[in-house]
Design a protein around this motif. Structure first.
Motif, PDB file in Angstrom:
ATOM      1  N   VAL A   1     -18.496  17.591  38.658  1.00 23.16           N
ATOM      2  CA  VAL A   1     -18.378  18.655  37.657  1.00 23.16           C
ATOM      3  C   VAL A   1     -17.031  18.649  36.944  1.00 23.16           C
ATOM      4  O   VAL A   1     -16.893  19.230  35.873  1.00 23.16           O
ATOM      5  CB  VAL A   1     -18.616  20.045  38.290  1.00 23.16           C
ATOM      6  N   LEU A   2     -16.016  18.009  37.514  1.00 22.04           N
ATOM      7  CA  LEU A   2     -14.677  18.043  36.935  1.00 22.04           C
ATOM      8  C   LEU A   2     -14.630  17.260  35.637  1.00 22.04           C
ATOM      9  O   LEU A   2     -14.879  16.052  35.617  1.00 22.04           O
ATOM     10  CB  LEU A   2     -13.664  17.460  37.917  1.00 22.04           C
ATOM     11  N   PRO A   3     -14.329  17.895  34.506  1.00 23.26           N
ATOM     12  CA  PRO A   3     -14.229  17.151  33.245  1.00 23.26           C
ATOM     13  C   PRO A   3     -12.990  16.264  33.226  1.00 23.26           C
ATOM     14  O   PRO A   3     -11.957  16.609  33.805  1.00 23.26           O
ATOM     15  CB  PRO A   3     -14.148  18.255  32.187  1.00 23.26           C
ATOM     16  N   VAL A   4     -13.114  15.123  32.572  1.00 25.10           N
ATOM     17  CA  VAL A   4     -11.985  14.196  32.449  1.00 25.10           C
ATOM     18  C   VAL A   4     -11.671  14.044  30.959  1.00 25.10           C
ATOM     19  O   VAL A   4     -12.234  13.178  30.274  1.00 25.10           O
ATOM     20  CB  VAL A   4     -12.306  12.822  33.064  1.00 25.10           C
TER      21      VAL A   4
ATOM     22  N   ALA B   1      -7.918  10.715  31.189  1.00 27.55           N
ATOM     23  CA  ALA B   1      -8.542   9.395  31.320  1.00 27.55           C
ATOM     24  C   ALA B   1      -7.545   8.287  30.970  1.00 27.55           C
ATOM     25  O   ALA B   1      -7.470   7.263  31.659  1.00 27.55           O
ATOM     26  CB  ALA B   1      -9.775   9.305  30.421  1.00 27.55           C
ATOM     27  N   SER B   2      -6.765   8.513  29.923  1.00 30.28           N
ATOM     28  CA  SER B   2      -5.770   7.521  29.517  1.00 30.28           C
ATOM     29  C   SER B   2      -4.708   7.335  30.591  1.00 30.28           C
ATOM     30  O   SER B   2      -4.282   6.204  30.876  1.00 30.28           O
ATOM     31  CB  SER B   2      -5.118   7.938  28.200  1.00 30.28           C
ATOM     32  N   ALA B   3      -4.278   8.443  31.199  1.00 32.23           N
ATOM     33  CA  ALA B   3      -3.264   8.363  32.255  1.00 32.23           C
ATOM     34  C   ALA B   3      -3.801   7.605  33.460  1.00 32.23           C
ATOM     35  O   ALA B   3      -3.090   6.792  34.069  1.00 32.23           O
ATOM     36  CB  ALA B   3      -2.822   9.770  32.654  1.00 32.23           C
TER      37      ALA B   3
ATOM     38  N   ALA C   1     -10.979   4.005  28.392  1.00 30.87           N
ATOM     39  CA  ALA C   1     -11.111   4.231  26.952  1.00 30.87           C
ATOM     40  C   ALA C   1     -12.577   4.183  26.528  1.00 30.87           C
ATOM     41  O   ALA C   1     -13.032   4.999  25.713  1.00 30.87           O
ATOM     42  CB  ALA C   1     -10.302   3.180  26.189  1.00 30.87           C
ATOM     43  N   VAL C   2     -13.326   3.230  27.077  1.00 26.03           N
ATOM     44  CA  VAL C   2     -14.760   3.138  26.777  1.00 26.03           C
ATOM     45  C   VAL C   2     -15.469   4.424  27.204  1.00 26.03           C
ATOM     46  O   VAL C   2     -16.304   4.970  26.474  1.00 26.03           O
ATOM     47  CB  VAL C   2     -15.385   1.919  27.477  1.00 26.03           C
TER      48      VAL C   2
END
Length: 331
Positions: free
Chosen positions: A253-256, A261-263, A287-288
């Motif tokens: 459930v945790l949004p990224v 995501a980049s980090a 990134a994808v």
């Protein structure tokens, strides 16, 4: 009886292609690497030919006597993002297959690419075969090599009059994934290894539908044309919820968000540089995952009779296959 050479025949899609061809009455010659996993071909009445796609002499010999070629052989590695071997096999191997096919005057070649050689769109306006390549931004040799291989096929059609049709699958799901390729996502979700939900999404398709349309392309479709083979456009949250529901587990459930995501991607790259070993992720992969790789498959439905099996069915069949083959572990 017509004979079809299938490169990459022991892969996830390759095993389904061989079964579909046999079902329709074709003879199958399977081109695979020496000492590679052959479980996808167990007990099939086919002729197995071993070799390296970059070995032009061996490829010519394998194609000799065949009426058609389905070139599905490729390295799909995305981690590490840069790999000379990926480039060599996906580009050099395709060049060898094309040259041999021209020399043998085969009736038709079907090249299996990837939908990612086209530009993706939004759910409201998905990308299609007319959208220009957008994958350069990721720095993935897999995507770049498949775009280069696609261009080689188009050049052979134009300059050598090679009778080729190009098919480009999206993200395939289904049974018989002995090498744990795309279906590895299901196992990761089942085992609780997926910690968050990226903001992007992609197009999903049953592997049997891809196999059916690819074999259809031996007689359907227009020479020199590309066809995206897919079905449902789903955000990762939608896809993870569907998959988890089928497997009766809790979805992540945790949004990224993109900055996180980049980090994570950068940290994974640093870990690889320090240890010399690929991390679980890399910056190209994150990134994808932050983009929506959504596609329109209308062209393939109309011209290749692409079936449209619900993605839920593909997940159910894949999960059942994992269960019956002892691939599952308790949470």
């Amino acid at each position: 009886m017509k004979t079809v050479l299938v490169t990459g025949a022991n892969g996830f899609l390759g095993g389904h292609l061989c079964r579909e061809l046999l079902r329709r009455g074709y003879a199958v010659r399977a081109f695979i690497r020496p000492d590679s996993d052959r479980r996808a071909l167990n007990d099939l009445p086919i002729d197995i030919w071993t070799g390296d796609l970059r070995d032009t002499t061996n490829v010519r010999a394998a194609i000799y006597g065949c009426d058609y070629v389905i070139h599905a052989g490729a390295m799909t590695q995305v981690n590490p993002a840069r790999s000379r071997l990926v480039m060599d096999i996906n580009v050099g191997g395709t060049a060898a297959v094309l040259a041999a096919s021209v020399q043998a005057k085969i009736e038709r070649l079907v090249f299996v690419g990837t939908a990612n050689v086209f530009g993706f769109g939004t759910k409201k306006k998905p990308g299609d075969e007319r959208f220009p390549y957008m994958g350069k931004r990721y720095g993935l040799d897999y995507m770049d090599s498949k775009r280069m291989a696609t261009d080689l096929v188009l050049k052979a059609v134009r300059d050598e009059q090679l009778p080729a049709v190009l098919v480009h699958p999206t993200f395939m799901l289904g049974p018989l994934d002995y090498k744990l390729t795309s279906n590895a996502l299901l196992l990761a979700l089942y085992r609780g290894e997926v910690m968050g939900v990226p903001i992007g999404g992609k197009n999903y398709v049953h592997v049997d539908d891809v196999a059916a349309a690819t074999v259809n392309a031996l007689s359907l479709g227009r020479i020199g044309q590309s066809y995206i083979l897919g079905h449902e456009n789903l955000s990762y949250r939608e896809a993870f919820t569907l998959m988890a529901g089928v497997m009766n587990v809790r979805p992540p459930v945790l949004p990224v968000p993109v900055p996180l995501a980049s980090a994570i991607g950068r940290a994974s790259d640093w870990k690889q540089q320090l240890t010399g070993q690929p991390a679980q992720l890399n910056s190209a992969m994150t990134a994808v995952a932050s983009d929506g790789h959504y596609f329109n498959v209308t062209k393939a439905i109309h011209e290749l009779d692409l079936p449209q099996t619900p993605v839920r069915v593909a997940v159910e069949e894949a999960f059942h296959w994992f269960r019956t083959n002892g691939c599952l572990v308790s949470n």
